[in-house]
Design a protein around this motif. Structure first.
Motif, PDB file in Angstrom:
ATOM      1  N   LYS A  10      81.247  22.208 -44.166  1.00 63.07           N
ATOM      2  CA  LYS A  10      80.427  23.319 -44.663  1.00 63.07           C
ATOM      3  C   LYS A  10      80.948  24.665 -44.192  1.00 63.07           C
ATOM      4  O   LYS A  10      80.897  25.665 -44.931  1.00 63.07           O
ATOM      5  N   LYS A  11      81.472  24.726 -42.970  1.00 62.97           N
ATOM      6  CA  LYS A  11      81.983  25.989 -42.436  1.00 62.97           C
ATOM      7  C   LYS A  11      83.073  26.588 -43.320  1.00 62.97           C
ATOM      8  O   LYS A  11      83.261  27.804 -43.344  1.00 62.97           O
ATOM      9  N   LEU A  12      83.783  25.723 -44.044  1.00 67.70           N
ATOM     10  CA  LEU A  12      84.927  26.193 -44.823  1.00 67.70           C
ATOM     11  C   LEU A  12      84.559  26.544 -46.262  1.00 67.70           C
ATOM     12  O   LEU A  12      85.431  26.839 -47.075  1.00 67.70           O
ATOM     13  N   GLU A  13      83.263  26.566 -46.582  1.00 65.36           N
ATOM     14  CA  GLU A  13      82.862  26.844 -47.961  1.00 65.36           C
ATOM     15  C   GLU A  13      83.290  28.220 -48.428  1.00 65.36           C
ATOM     16  O   GLU A  13      83.341  28.492 -49.632  1.00 65.36           O
ATOM     17  N   GLN A  20      91.765  23.743 -43.467  1.00 61.59           N
ATOM     18  CA  GLN A  20      91.537  24.701 -42.377  1.00 61.59           C
ATOM     19  C   GLN A  20      92.823  25.413 -42.001  1.00 61.59           C
ATOM     20  O   GLN A  20      92.845  26.636 -41.830  1.00 61.59           O
ATOM     21  N   ASP A  52      79.253  15.886 -37.457  1.00 61.79           N
ATOM     22  CA  ASP A  52      80.175  16.928 -37.008  1.00 61.79           C
ATOM     23  C   ASP A  52      81.213  17.226 -38.084  1.00 61.79           C
ATOM     24  O   ASP A  52      81.558  18.391 -38.325  1.00 61.79           O
ATOM     25  N   ALA A 108      79.588  19.167 -40.835  1.00 60.42           N
ATOM     26  CA  ALA A 108      79.356  20.550 -40.411  1.00 60.42           C
ATOM     27  C   ALA A 108      80.633  21.376 -40.532  1.00 60.42           C
ATOM     28  O   ALA A 108      80.601  22.533 -40.977  1.00 60.42           O
ATOM     29  N   GLU A 109      81.756  20.793 -40.142  1.00 59.50           N
ATOM     30  CA  GLU A 109      83.046  21.481 -40.281  1.00 59.50           C
ATOM     31  C   GLU A 109      83.389  21.706 -41.750  1.00 59.50           C
ATOM     32  O   GLU A 109      83.958  22.727 -42.122  1.00 59.50           O
ATOM     33  N   TYR A 148      90.030  22.056 -51.564  1.00 61.32           N
ATOM     34  CA  TYR A 148      88.741  21.947 -50.879  1.00 61.32           C
ATOM     35  C   TYR A 148      87.676  21.390 -51.827  1.00 61.32           C
ATOM     36  O   TYR A 148      86.830  20.572 -51.424  1.00 61.32           O
TER      37      TYR A 148
END
Length: 327
Positions: free
Chosen positions: A286-289, A238, A280, A283-284, A266
């Motif tokens: 997946k956000k960075l895909e 991130q 959680d 979910a974080e 990643y």
């Protein structure tokens, strides 16, 4: 000023420490200082370090309270005086007595800020070695005076990875940018190596696999996959993505390359996330895909293609299965 400062962080490696230190002392090139950092090791490592220091003027010993790998490396950096910095983990060793003279000659030719060298894995239980790089590396592509071209070639072929121990770094670069390892994190090499891509202007490569990386040693970090490891790797990815986006206006090509570096890390992160149940955290993850779209590395290209066909969740499951089979 010695040519090289070789920093060895030490903790509970009494069994391996002599092998590690002796592999440095056998070097045919003598212009180096060897900094042994005893990170509060509870075994006999501290005494072993002191014995070495008393027998060789090139050796300096630091005894400190236990603070972890990053803290130990930073303690070594704080007293290093060499032109170049090399890290060597204390359960690993060098398998090339002429490595430093060849690296010295390479750097004298190119005046590079950073040199990457080859390594091999040692599976202790099976007494087996494997090469980390299985390609023929074109050094001319890496010593290209266009730094972005050199970086692109290294990333495309998975030559440049998040490891501090397979690099030789000009100390003035570290001093200028006040570079130190983040303490309290696993995968502390990740953003360190990412920053080096931004700050270094010229690169080099030494092809002989001098470094022997001991795999899956009982008690080692690599043998303990955990939620913290996934969390820390995610944090680094991130941070790296934000850094790359902030660099877009200044140097879009370098920004894309930096994102490409983190895209590979990643992909590795997805592969080790199999046991994670924290919704959680997933979910974080997946956000960075979006990082996978920076698929400079051929391996990331395959992961990205799979994601487009099968979706994120199935891709993560496939990578987790691949990691289990590979073990």
């Amino acid at each position: 000023m010695p040519e090289f400062s070789i920093i060895v962080p030490i903790y509970k490696v009494e069994k391996y420490l002599n092998i590690c230190v002796d592999s440095v002392l056998r070097q045919t090139f003598n212009d180096f200082e060897l900094i042994l950092v005893d990170d509060g090791s509870p075994d006999k490592c501290g005494n072993i370090c002191d014995n070495y220091e008393s027998s060789d003027s090139r050796i300096r010993v630091v005894h400190k309270n236990n603070g972890g790998l990053s803290s130990a490396r930073n303690a070594g950096l704080d007293i290093a005086t060499g032109k170049y910095i090399i890290f060597l983990d204390s359960d690993d060793y060098w398998d090339d007595n002429t490595a430093l003279i060849h690296i010295h000659n390479n750097l004298a030719e190119t005046d590079a800020d950073l040199l990457v060298f080859q390594a091999k894995r040692f599976y202790e239980d099976a007494n087996r070695f494997t090469y980390i790089l299985n390609i023929e590396v074109d050094r001319n592509r890496i010593i290209d005076t266009n730094a972005n071209s050199a970086i692109e070639y290294m990333l495309e072929n998975n030559i440049y990875r998040a490891a501090a121990w397979n690099k030789v770094i000009r100390k003035s670069v570290l001093d200028e940018h006040q570079m130190r390892f983040k303490e309290g994190y696993l995968s502390e090499d990740m953003d360190w190596c990412g920053d080096l891509l931004v700050y270094c202007k010229r690169f080099d490569f030494y092809d002989f696999p001098l470094y022997v990386y001991r795999q899956q040693r009982s008690g080692s970090i690599t043998a303990r996959k955990s939620e913290k490891l996934v969390f820390d790797k995610l944090f680094m990815c991130q941070k790296g993505y934000r850094q790359a986006m902030a660099l877009q206006k200044e140097d879009k090509d370098k920004a894309d390359l930096l994102a490409g570096y983190y895209a590979y890390e990643y992909s590795v992160l997805l592969g080790i996330s199999g046991g994670i149940k924290n919704k959680d955290l997933l979910a974080e993850l997946k956000k960075l895909e979006i990082l996978l779209d920076y698929d400079i590395c051929r391996k990331v290209q395959k992961v990205n293609q799979l994601k487009r066909i099968a979706g994120f969740s199935l891709t993560r499951i496939a990578l987790c299965l691949f990691v289990r089979i590979k073990k």
